[in-house]
Design an enzyme around this catalytic site. Structure first.
Site, PDB file in Angstrom:
ATOM      1  N   ASP A   1       0.848  -1.200   0.000  1.00 20.32           N
ATOM      2  CA  ASP A   1       0.000   0.000   0.000  1.00 20.32           C
ATOM      3  C   ASP A   1       0.882   1.247   0.000  1.00 20.32           C
ATOM      4  O   ASP A   1       1.498   1.596   1.008  1.00 20.32           O
ATOM      5  CB  ASP A   1      -0.889  -0.024   1.248  1.00 20.32           C
ATOM      6  CG  ASP A   1      -1.937   1.076   1.261  1.00 20.32           C
ATOM      7  OD1 ASP A   1      -1.820   2.031   0.474  1.00 20.32           O
ATOM      8  OD2 ASP A   1      -2.869   0.970   2.082  1.00 20.32           O
TER       9      ASP A   1
ATOM     10  N   HIS B   1      -3.531  -1.640  -0.871  1.00 22.85           N
ATOM     11  CA  HIS B   1      -4.638  -0.953  -0.216  1.00 22.85           C
ATOM     12  C   HIS B   1      -5.957  -1.581  -0.681  1.00 22.85           C
ATOM     13  O   HIS B   1      -6.065  -2.034  -1.814  1.00 22.85           O
ATOM     14  CB  HIS B   1      -4.602   0.535  -0.585  1.00 22.85           C
ATOM     15  CG  HIS B   1      -5.529   1.382   0.207  1.00 22.85           C
ATOM     16  ND1 HIS B   1      -5.245   1.798   1.492  1.00 22.85           N
ATOM     17  CD2 HIS B   1      -6.751   1.897  -0.085  1.00 22.85           C
ATOM     18  CE1 HIS B   1      -6.233   2.545   1.943  1.00 22.85           C
ATOM     19  NE2 HIS B   1      -7.167   2.607   1.007  1.00 22.85           N
TER      20      HIS B   1
END
Length: 223
Positions: A162, A189
């Site tokens: 992420d 993410h």
């Protein structure tokens, strides 16, 4: 499984909420906190899943304060509108709505929260300000609040790929809240969202198992 209800808020304005009930007596209640895309089909399915696990689950439609029935897609237009909505809404009003949602399902027993992305930060704040056991998935806005002392346990989930939450930010969580459980996964993410390119099935399943264990401990089996 669920239904849309009207939720009273502290500001004398009703908003919508998606409510899902388990079969039989609930083990507790969970407030499901959306990403920036509204209470869309994915959020409703997440809410249903917690009900299937034995919890009364409710997902407040925060954006109803600004525009009724917002359900955004995961394209650039949806992302842009979602960022605008959360900026206008503000975190304080979201926390007020969490308190209202928790009160609405209080008969289920002990109440906790789970939140994703923007909702991950709202979940952290729910533990800090409302004392609700909370699970925070990839909350990119957490950093300013890590110096505040949560009044309830928090579990954090982060994706190691992420780019919006780099490793040094994850490390800050470990340093400033060492008493809280934190897990990382070989994923990006929004790895829990089972629509779109970032979904990682193995990571999502493991995080969900850990999340249920957290709620079973702090809601279902709490003294």
């Amino acid at each position: 499984m669920g239904q849309t209800i009207h939720l009273n808020t502290t500001r004398m304005q009703c908003i919508g909420a998606y409510l899902a009930q388990p079969e039989g007596k609930p083990k507790g209640g969970i407030v499901v906190i959306q990403e920036i895309f509204g209470v869309n089909a994915h959020v409703r399915s997440v809410t249903d899943r917690f009900a299937e696990a034995g919890y009364t689950a409710i997902a407040p439609s925060f954006f109803d304060h600004l525009e009724t029935g917002v359900e955004l897609g995961y394209d650039e237009a949806g992302y842009t509108r979602g960022k605008s909505f959360v900026a206008e809404l503000g975190l304080d009003r979201a926390i007020e709505d969490i308190a209202s949602a928790a009160e609405a399902i209080a008969s289920a027993g002990r109440i906790g929260t789970v939140g994703y992305c923007w909702g991950g930060t709202v979940a952290l704040l729910s533990a800090i300000r409302l004392g609700l056991p909370s699970v925070s998935y990839y909350g990119a806005r957490n950093l300013p609040f890590l110096g505040e002392n949560p009044k309830a346990p928090v579990m954090f989930h982060f994706g190691e790929l992420d780019r919006s939450i780099p490793p040094e930010m994850v490390q800050k969580h470990r340093e400033m809240l060492p008493q809280m459980e934190l897990f990382t996964y070989p994923a990006d993410h929004a790895f829990n969202r089972d629509v779109g390119d970032h979904y990682d099935e193995a990571s999502a399943k493991l995080a969900y198992q850990r999340t249920l264990a957290f709620f079973d401990k702090h809601l279902a089996h709490a003294a």
